[in-house]
Scaffold this active site. Structure first.
Site, PDB file in Angstrom:
ATOM      1  N   GLU A 118      12.692  37.641  -4.926  1.00 57.31           N
ATOM      2  CA  GLU A 118      11.713  37.678  -5.880  1.00 57.31           C
ATOM      3  C   GLU A 118      10.566  38.446  -5.316  1.00 57.31           C
ATOM      4  O   GLU A 118      10.185  38.328  -4.073  1.00 57.31           O
ATOM      5  CB  GLU A 118      11.221  36.291  -6.264  1.00 57.31           C
ATOM      6  CG  GLU A 118       9.967  36.488  -7.446  1.00 57.31           C
ATOM      7  CD  GLU A 118       9.612  34.990  -8.071  1.00 57.31           C
ATOM      8  OE1 GLU A 118       8.647  34.989  -8.834  1.00 57.31           O
ATOM      9  OE2 GLU A 118      10.124  34.033  -7.335  1.00 57.31           O
ATOM     10  N   ARG A 178       0.861  -1.016  -0.007  1.00 57.47           N
ATOM     11  CA  ARG A 178       0.052   0.078   0.088  1.00 57.47           C
ATOM     12  C   ARG A 178       0.788   1.344   0.030  1.00 57.47           C
ATOM     13  O   ARG A 178       0.476   2.139  -0.810  1.00 57.47           O
ATOM     14  CB  ARG A 178      -0.814  -0.118   1.082  1.00 57.47           C
ATOM     15  CG  ARG A 178      -1.727   1.382   1.262  1.00 57.47           C
ATOM     16  CD  ARG A 178      -2.400   1.842  -0.004  1.00 57.47           C
ATOM     17  NE  ARG A 178      -3.129   0.572  -0.549  1.00 57.47           N
ATOM     18  CZ  ARG A 178      -3.417   0.431  -2.016  1.00 57.47           C
ATOM     19  NH1 ARG A 178      -3.232   1.693  -2.646  1.00 57.47           N
ATOM     20  NH2 ARG A 178      -4.231  -0.337  -2.734  1.00 57.47           N
ATOM     21  N   LYS A 222       2.397  24.580  -2.809  1.00 64.16           N
ATOM     22  CA  LYS A 222       0.836  23.868  -2.446  1.00 64.16           C
ATOM     23  C   LYS A 222       1.134  22.312  -2.720  1.00 64.16           C
ATOM     24  O   LYS A 222       0.528  21.895  -3.723  1.00 64.16           O
ATOM     25  CB  LYS A 222      -0.014  24.592  -3.749  1.00 64.16           C
ATOM     26  CG  LYS A 222      -0.277  25.927  -3.439  1.00 64.16           C
ATOM     27  CD  LYS A 222      -0.902  26.615  -4.435  1.00 64.16           C
ATOM     28  CE  LYS A 222      -1.367  28.326  -4.600  1.00 64.16           C
ATOM     29  NZ  LYS A 222      -2.258  28.687  -5.460  1.00 64.16           N
TER      30      LYS A 222
END
Length: 285
Positions: free
Chosen positions: A198, A100, A135
């Site tokens: 930035e 899994r 995100k």
């Protein structure tokens, strides 16, 4: 595989297995004889880009070093329904323990790589690079950003520590473009490591303030139309790197790239992708 990813995976696998197993995999312990040997094959059930093969090998090795993998399809390859990516062989209880976690990781990474490749293909011939964002799923950022790279995209900053990115809230809390840039540059001079600055601009007035101030490395044009991006890129005239951001979709990204921007950041690469369907099917030896 980079050492940083291996180090992360060691802790990630330990915590993930502990979350899943608790005091024991009672289903496997009760139904599978100790020491029984078998194999399983990783079957692709969706068309897309495969990612997470190397990560899966590391996970399998961490869970049981006696397990072996025979890999047929590498990370970054296009796959179609019915393809077999690899076989894993060895202790059946260990295979079932890894199953899994391997699938969850590979399905998520392959979904991101597949989505990224679609965006990257749309930018061919423009020279523009597609960037991911922060995100991401908490504690899975390493794997999700690796999947972006596998899909052909480029990683933006990893976190809050490797770039000064002044966004609209920083500007507003600071009292404007000039105060924000002044403080950021003063801070950078005192910081004992190289770091880029930035800044996000929301309109041409803010862009003019940034250009008059200078002392930045990249300008983010937030929620500009493609036509306004083209105008801004012409005004900036290669003095600084440029990035377009804000609601850019797979239908609009080409028009932004053709506006001449260096980078386009797309949160959708990681925050809302559909996982690629994969399956691990058992076979007795």
């Amino acid at each position: 595989m980079e050492k940083e990813i291996k180090d992360y995976l060691a802790q990630f696998v330990k915590q993930s297995v502990a979350e899943d197993v608790g005091d024991g995999d009672h289903t496997s312990l009760s139904t599978i004889a100790a020491g029984a040997q078998g194999e399983a094959k990783l079957i692709v059930k969706d068309d897309g880009v495969l990612a997470g093969v190397e990560v899966a090998q590391e996970i399998i090795s961490y869970i049981d070093k006696t397990l072996t993998c025979e890999v047929f399809i590498q990370d970054g390859c296009q796959v179609k329904v019915g393809d077999i990516a690899f076989f894993v062989r060895g202790n059946i209880q260990s295979i079932l323990l890894a199953e899994r976690l391997v699938l969850n990781v590979m399905q998520r990474m392959s979904g991101i790589a597949t989505t990224t490749r679609k965006y990257v293909d749309l930018l061919k011939g423009t020279g523009t690079q597609v960037l991911d964002t922060r995100k991401t799923t908490p504690l899975l950022r390493v794997l999700e950003k690796e999947a972006v790279k596998i899909g052909g995209g480029t990683n933006h900053r990893f976190g809050l520590f490797d770039m000064i990115l002044i966004k609209d809230n920083h500007v507003d809390y600071s009292g404007g473009i000039v105060p924000a840039l002044t403080r950021a540059n003063d801070y950078r001079k005192k910081l004992n490591k190289p770091i880029e600055i930035e800044i996000e601009v929301r309109n041409f007035a803010e862009l003019d303030e940034v250009l008059n101030f200078g002392e930045v490395d990249r300008i983010m044009l937030d929620n500009f139309s493609p036509a306004d991006v083209a105008k801004a890129v012409e005004i900036i005239d290669h003095r600084f790197k440029t990035e377009a951001s804000g609601g850019i979709t797979i239908d609009t990204i080409r028009s932004y790239a053709e506006a001449g921007v260096d980078y386009i950041s797309v949160g959708a690469l990681t925050h809302s992708v559909k996982s690629l369907d994969l399956s691990l099917k058992a076979k007795l030896i």
